[in-house]
Design an enzyme around this catalytic site. Structure first.
Site, PDB file in Angstrom:
ATOM      1  N   HIS A  14       0.871  -1.195   0.000  1.00 20.50           N
ATOM      2  CA  HIS A  14       0.000   0.000   0.000  1.00 20.50           C
ATOM      3  C   HIS A  14       0.898   1.232   0.000  1.00 20.50           C
ATOM      4  CE1 HIS A  14      -3.727   2.259   1.543  1.00 20.50           C
ATOM      5  NE2 HIS A  14      -2.789   3.167   1.313  1.00 20.50           N
ATOM      6  N   HIS A  16       1.505   5.411  -1.656  1.00 22.49           N
ATOM      7  CA  HIS A  16       1.137   6.597  -2.436  1.00 22.49           C
ATOM      8  C   HIS A  16       2.396   7.163  -3.078  1.00 22.49           C
ATOM      9  CE1 HIS A  16      -2.944   6.823  -0.731  1.00 22.49           C
ATOM     10  NE2 HIS A  16      -2.361   6.299   0.331  1.00 22.49           N
ATOM     11  N   LYS A 100      -9.460  -0.375  -5.553  1.00 20.33           N
ATOM     12  CA  LYS A 100      -9.473   0.296  -4.266  1.00 20.33           C
ATOM     13  C   LYS A 100     -10.829   0.931  -3.998  1.00 20.33           C
ATOM     14  CE  LYS A 100      -7.964   2.156  -0.464  1.00 20.33           C
ATOM     15  NZ  LYS A 100      -6.709   2.622   0.084  1.00 20.33           N
ATOM     16  N   HIS A 137     -10.447   1.184   2.039  1.00 22.06           N
ATOM     17  CA  HIS A 137     -10.205   2.214   3.054  1.00 22.06           C
ATOM     18  C   HIS A 137     -11.380   2.083   4.014  1.00 22.06           C
ATOM     19  CE1 HIS A 137      -8.600   6.050   4.673  1.00 22.06           C
ATOM     20  NE2 HIS A 137      -9.784   5.981   5.257  1.00 22.06           N
ATOM     21  N   HIS A 175      -4.387  -0.686   5.969  1.00 24.88           N
ATOM     22  CA  HIS A 175      -3.935   0.125   7.105  1.00 24.88           C
ATOM     23  C   HIS A 175      -4.858   0.038   8.315  1.00 24.88           C
ATOM     24  CE1 HIS A 175      -6.789   2.824   5.237  1.00 24.88           C
ATOM     25  NE2 HIS A 175      -5.961   3.263   4.318  1.00 24.88           N
ATOM     26  N   ASP A 248       1.527   2.614   3.517  1.00 26.23           N
ATOM     27  CA  ASP A 248       0.708   3.822   3.363  1.00 26.23           C
ATOM     28  C   ASP A 248       1.584   5.070   3.420  1.00 26.23           C
ATOM     29  OD1 ASP A 248      -1.564   5.288   2.876  1.00 26.23           O
ATOM     30  OD2 ASP A 248      -2.327   5.193   4.921  1.00 26.23           O
TER      31      ASP A 248
END
Ligand code: DOR
Ligand code: ZN
Length: 343
Positions: A14, A16, A100, A137, A175, A248
């Protein structure tokens, strides 16, 4: 006392990476340590279609410095308009490894997410058929639900009904931050797994709020009270194959963090593995580190494990407190403890 530890090269399930100048600045920090990463699609505009994902993948590869080897595992951002056939084609071509789910408004760049979960039933059905994982999420956005309860309420109100309706759907709870989520994964079957971040193994909500407000510790889901952090540490170090690393790592410039309404996200890509080695050693579980960083993730995603090995040595690493980017400085997550392991 172990002086070194050799493990398969880790993957980040995971991550970004952003786009443009920020992508260029942060990507080398992940590629230095990780072979692959599941790339979050919450750009503006989001990565919705297979064509979007192919274009984003090309931009990532173009930003990778010469000589570095890294494989981005692309994801699609689920919207109420997502076409099941486009999703299936993107998986069949080998491009996309997950979809996602962001509840609309739950976090950074989630405005195009899902409001009415009945409207994504067709996509979820198709994903269950083709074995494509859904990454969630897991927070409700109902303003009447306290922010510290949003993960637990998501499990009851959204996730459990989805899993009952689509028993074949493979789900990664991203997460996770609560003992409720840990218990839910433990009780679940082989179609359910969870990622755990580095920072949620280190901080609880006091780190954010006690003795002054610390925006660099603010992320979503927000860190919870201490007993939840301890449950996450127990899960990560337990050897249970359905828990694995998803950092994350979510870079924002300091200018965007240090605002009256600052962005959520902790930037952990550079120091994650040093911190994890410390955490696992503190828990007497260094022998479980490789499973968490390098084996359990590929196993769930049905991908081969990395054959390359990397060595962690007991040498205190040094990290800058921030990295420079064309958009301004990005502060690294500070674990507030001495680190003893270098990669
Ligand atoms: O803290 C977070 N930052 N949580 C998310 O879910 C999104 C991420 C981001 O994109 O900055
Ligand atoms: Zn994220």
């Amino acid at each position: 006392m172990n002086q070194s530890l050799t493990i398969r090269r880790p993957d980040d399930w995971h991550l970004h990476l952003r786009d443009g100048e920020l992508l260029r600045a942060v990507l080398p920090h992940t590629a230095a340590h990780f072979a692959r990463a599941i790339i979050m699609p919450n750009l503006v505009p989001p990565v919705v279609t297979g064509a979007d994902a192919a274009a984003y993948r090309d931009r990532i590869m173009a930003a990778l410095p010469e000589g570095m080897v890294f494989e981005p595992l692309m994801t699609l951002y689920l919207t109420e308009e997502t076409d099941p056939e486009d999703v299936a084609a993107a998986q069949a071509s080998g491009l996309v490894k997950a979809v996602k789910l962001y509840p609309a408004g739950a976090t950074t760049n989630s405005a195009s997410g899902v409001t009415d979960f009945d409207r994504v039933t067709g996509v979820l059905e198709k994903m269950a058929d083709i074995g494509l994982p859904l990454c969630t999420h897991g927070e409700v956005t109902d303003p009447s639900v306290d922010i510290f309860d949003r993960e637990a309420v998501f499990i009851d109100r959204v996730l459990d009904p989805i899993r009952k309706r689509h028993p074949g759907l493979r789900v990664v709870m991203e997460h996770i931050t609560t003992s409720d989520a840990v218990d839910y994964v433990r009780e679940g079957n082989e179609n359910l797994a969870a990622t755990i971040t580095t920072h949620h193994l280190v901080i609880n909500r006091n780190h954010i709020l006690a003795g002054g407000i610390r925006p660099h510790y603010y992320c979503l889901p927000v860190a919870k009270r201490e007993r939840h952090r301890l449950a996450l540490r127990a899960a990560a170090t337990s050897g249970n194959a359905r828990f694995f690393l998803g950092t994350d790592s979510a870079p924002h410039t300091d200018a965007n963090k240090l605002l009256p309404c600052g962005c959520a996200g902790c930037f952990t890509a550079p120091n994650t593995l040093s911190i994890l080695a410390e955490v696992f050693e503190q828990e007497g579980a260094l022998d479980q580190l490789e499973g968490f960083t390098s084996i359990n993730g590929p196993h769930f995603y049905r991908l081969p494990v990395n054959e390359e090995r990397v060595a962690l040595t007991r040498t205190p690493p040094s990290f800058p407190d921030h990295i420079e980017t064309e958009e301004g400085p990005v502060t690294l997550f500070d674990p507030q403890m001495p680190l003893n392991w270098s990669l």
